[in-house]
Design an enzyme around this catalytic site. Sequence first.
Site, PDB file in Angstrom:
ATOM      1  N   ASP A 241     -27.214 -14.369 -73.511  1.00  0.00           N
ATOM      2  CA  ASP A 241     -28.131 -14.749 -72.444  1.00  0.00           C
ATOM      3  C   ASP A 241     -29.425 -13.930 -72.485  1.00  0.00           C
ATOM      4  O   ASP A 241     -29.393 -12.706 -72.639  1.00  0.00           O
ATOM      5  CB  ASP A 241     -27.422 -14.529 -71.094  1.00  0.00           C
ATOM      6  CG  ASP A 241     -28.260 -14.991 -69.918  1.00  0.00           C
ATOM      7  OD1 ASP A 241     -28.588 -16.190 -69.852  1.00  0.00           O
ATOM      8  OD2 ASP A 241     -28.592 -14.143 -69.054  1.00  0.00           O
ATOM      9  N   GLU A 278     -30.382 -16.767 -76.518  1.00  0.00           N
ATOM     10  CA  GLU A 278     -31.348 -17.437 -75.653  1.00  0.00           C
ATOM     11  C   GLU A 278     -32.554 -16.525 -75.590  1.00  0.00           C
ATOM     12  O   GLU A 278     -32.434 -15.371 -75.206  1.00  0.00           O
ATOM     13  CB  GLU A 278     -30.805 -17.655 -74.243  1.00  0.00           C
ATOM     14  CG  GLU A 278     -31.819 -18.401 -73.375  1.00  0.00           C
ATOM     15  CD  GLU A 278     -31.682 -18.150 -71.878  1.00  0.00           C
ATOM     16  OE1 GLU A 278     -32.324 -18.860 -71.112  1.00  0.00           O
ATOM     17  OE2 GLU A 278     -30.949 -17.222 -71.480  1.00  0.00           O
TER      18      GLU A 278
END
Lengths: 566, 566
Positions: A241, A278
């Site tokens: 993330d 990400e």
Amino acid sequence: MILKVWAPAAKSVELVTAQQRHAMQSAPDGYWQIDAPDAELASGYRYSVDGGPPAPDPRSAWQPDGVHGASFVLAPFRDPGRFEVKDLQHAVIYELHVGTFTPAGTYTAAREKLQHLAQLGVTHVELMPLASFPGKRGWGYDGVDLFAPFAHYGTPQELVGFIDDCHARGIAVILDVVYNHFGPDGNYLGLFAPYLTDRYKTGWGAAVNYDGAGSDGVRSFVIDNARMWLRDYGFDGLRLDAVHAIFSFDAVHLLEELALAVRQLSHTTGRRLLLIAESDLNDPRLIRSVTRGGYGLDAQWVDDFHHAIHRFFTQESDGYYADFKGMADIATALRDGYVYQGQYSTHRGRRHGRRPVGILPQQFIVSTQNHDQIGNRAQGERLSMMLQPWQLKAVAALLLLSPFVPMLFQGEEWGALTPFLYFTDHENAELGQTVAAGRAQEFSSFGWKGEVPNPQSAETFGRSRLNWNELQETAHADLFEWHRRLIALRGAKPSAVSKAAVKFNEAEQWLRFAHQGVLVVLNFAAQTRRVPLPAGRWELVLRSDEAQARSSDDMPPNSTFVFRAL
Amino acid sequence: MILKVWAPAAKSVELVTAQQRHAMQSAPDGYWQIDAPDAELASGYRYSVDGGPPAPDPRSAWQPDGVHGASFVLAPFRDPGRFEVKDLQHAVIYELHVGTFTPAGTYTAAREKLQHLAQLGVTHVELMPLASFPGKRGWGYDGVDLFAPFAHYGTPQELVGFIDDCHARGIAVILDVVYNHFGPDGNYLGLFAPYLTDRYKTGWGAAVNYDGAGSDGVRSFVIDNARMWLRDYGFDGLRLDAVHAIFSFDAVHLLEELALAVRQLSHTTGRRLLLIAESDLNDPRLIRSVTRGGYGLDAQWVDDFHHAIHRFFTQESDGYYADFKGMADIATALRDGYVYQGQYSTHRGRRHGRRPVGILPQQFIVSTQNHDQIGNRAQGERLSMMLQPWQLKAVAALLLLSPFVPMLFQGEEWGALTPFLYFTDHENAELGQTVAAGRAQEFSSFGWKGEVPNPQSAETFGRSRLNWNELQETAHADLFEWHRRLIALRGAKPSAVSKAAVKFNEAEQWLRFAHQGVLVVLNFAAQTRRVPLPAGRWELVLRSDEAQARSSDDMPPNSTFVFRAL
């Protein structure tokens, strides 16, 4: 059983069970350990640092009673075995939130839907975060017990069962892990060691200490965490993330060290293991090899692809959509992934990105919908609630036949009409109110006049559950079939690596792109159009409408055709 | 004359002269401009943003009345011409603080000492920062007018004269520039544009905004500044202060962009221009080529070299010296530059650095004394005030015959006995007291019990001036001659690139290293020693003592021998 905990500044650490307190012994590198009586551990344990309040183990394997409850050890895992993960070049990823994917919201219930995914042609399922977070529901990005899967989705054994079932159907499983911050509620890490730093800021709380004093232990913590999911549970990869919020300003970036550790695990086990970032940086360094100065991750998300398509179809222009416009940006996204390669971004107020030189198409993960792009809207609307059916088909063709790795968000394949809202269940009432008020305030500051569902409300969660009955309806079933056939066409593409050849005419409202023998032609006009095809002979293999045209000489209004090179 | 200033959020900007106020016109990219009457500019000017208090031009070329005074424009510069800068492989750098180098503390006075530097064999002079800073004296690291050379050292024309004189003697000139923060006093930048950010922290004040909204303008500001010193003044290179405090978390690091701009200027002008980073990261990325994922700087400072030698000779073990010990670290420093290549550092509380793979020796700048290592001591003592003469000779041989680029600090070549203290002259009395109290407090927190000279006191500055009369004394002249001969030997080394071959025996107290046909043998023992030489035939060409030994078969106590391969 030997228990170990890292508490480098502690003067004493005790193991606290329901029966009694046991002094732990100091071990090298700031660890404390004890050979704990198994019988006592069976009813849970905590640690007390310097006589302070007993707190869960930072590396707790299982928190059945939530993030404030006692920690439990687990029995040894089965060997996950050797599973043949498909190359990313042939991958279709499916993002899945266990809590809303099925009415029951469990691993076991999700297993019953694997046949649906296999039929669709999904090769990789990506689970939103499982690290234990507070309350009974949530997206999972505020996890605090990184080693303990969220108890409300099922037991660790049920998670293992889900993964094994995926593998049995030829589907790999990726886990979303959050290493850029830890959640605010249930966070006892600060009692133990310097996990956090105030040298950097993230939008979600204190940054993680990856480059200050004590950071070796913090790095071990997250790298061991990554290893655990891959080695013990049998996950085939991790989605990292928001790596732009991982501050690691030293000679070896945490991501490089993590990639090395995972590569070693891959060598040891003979399994293909993926690391996908990400990233908001448009920086190919993340996915370049270490010998070329990169961090050596396998792939990264490319949001520009989403933004260019979203802006074009919805004509929304607020926030980051201000940076995108028209077919030219879709064409750049199809060719290069990054639209921003160093030019000025109005939204950011600065130049952004760099050219993705030397990057393979399968290193870019693209989507036209995902949990963030849907869920960060006030009303959590999917494209299916904003676009016409012909537009959804066009979007799907752009996504699924692009040169990059497509990712679908659960329900996207049938144009689900359930929203995906932001939902939380903070046990700390004050924090819950702050989150709810903050969210309403945020949207109001953007000029949003409508309602903002309360994230803390159970109804907000309930509305976000998929409604599988929709699949019985013709329109939904038709869209599912469209996705299925596009994925089948994608799977038939040869393996050679190349860029997409894109051509468009904004005035005439058409765009076409060809990639490895598959040609997609989109007629956005409300009238019949003759769209010129590239040189060569092309066979029409898929069309979005029911009319009788046999070539692009007279493409019906608002239609998408797919050809294969003869 | 056209004046331009960047004030992107301003609603109006006025040019303020002694005569009147003139409204400026808005120009693209947030700039404001005006064709200003030359006659008025001759008595100085300021800018008023949105009717606020008139402030100096952030790009002022000249602040004769200090950082709070009016700004002045300069007449066009002469063409600096083409000067043949010596390759770093053959360089000897000399760090020079204009204010203390001579009694007068001016460029003009410094010119009179160039003969001394030429005689010593210096190839590059490195001036401590010149960007205007508050008061009449200071080290220069709190500069605020980056484009205006400090008025107390002389006029811009006198600076040009100094540089031209250096060039006439074959000496290149490097300037120390500070791009990691701006000084607190006289800092009007915030009135104009988003130069600063609170996203990151430095030890000296707010960090510079290199990656947030508006950062394109901030980058132009510092890159144009670098260009000005190189192009207009004729500097041959820049030393970039503390680049580990330059936070630029985006796809193109400021340093990479700066290096590209300087490379382009080098192409345009046909001049060799150097960029040297001071870095605390032990990260070869700084000096790797862009194609290998680096930032493309020419060279970097290596503090480990200093620390290993300082620890060994002084036996000091506080602060970062705790990380170094014995001859093994000196040997690593001689071979690799970095001692810390990823191992645990006690001082930092974490692993530090990485292997300097693919780096050439001339990319590492080393020193055994510099402004920081001397001046950051409470009493500003040089090694000459702590070590025996034989030790100073040994240190000089380690420094000047290492494979790396040696840098001397002014006066080191004769073992100057004047300290180099920390001195300031903040005009803001409160800030001055804070600085003085902070410094006393800092040393007291390290357990320092002695006096800490007040940085604000003129005496502290006065004591830091070099005393050139020392050179008349035999001991000092002898040490100067030792340095001169080592430099001459260094200059005679062939050009091939190789690592040093180092061998040592801690018990017997000797260390030797050979590099490109020059062999240095150090006997640290208080008795005569037989030190084995490497294979080959070696001619003794330089020795630190007056005894008669002809070979290392009986090296006198505490002696340094230098041999050349036959």
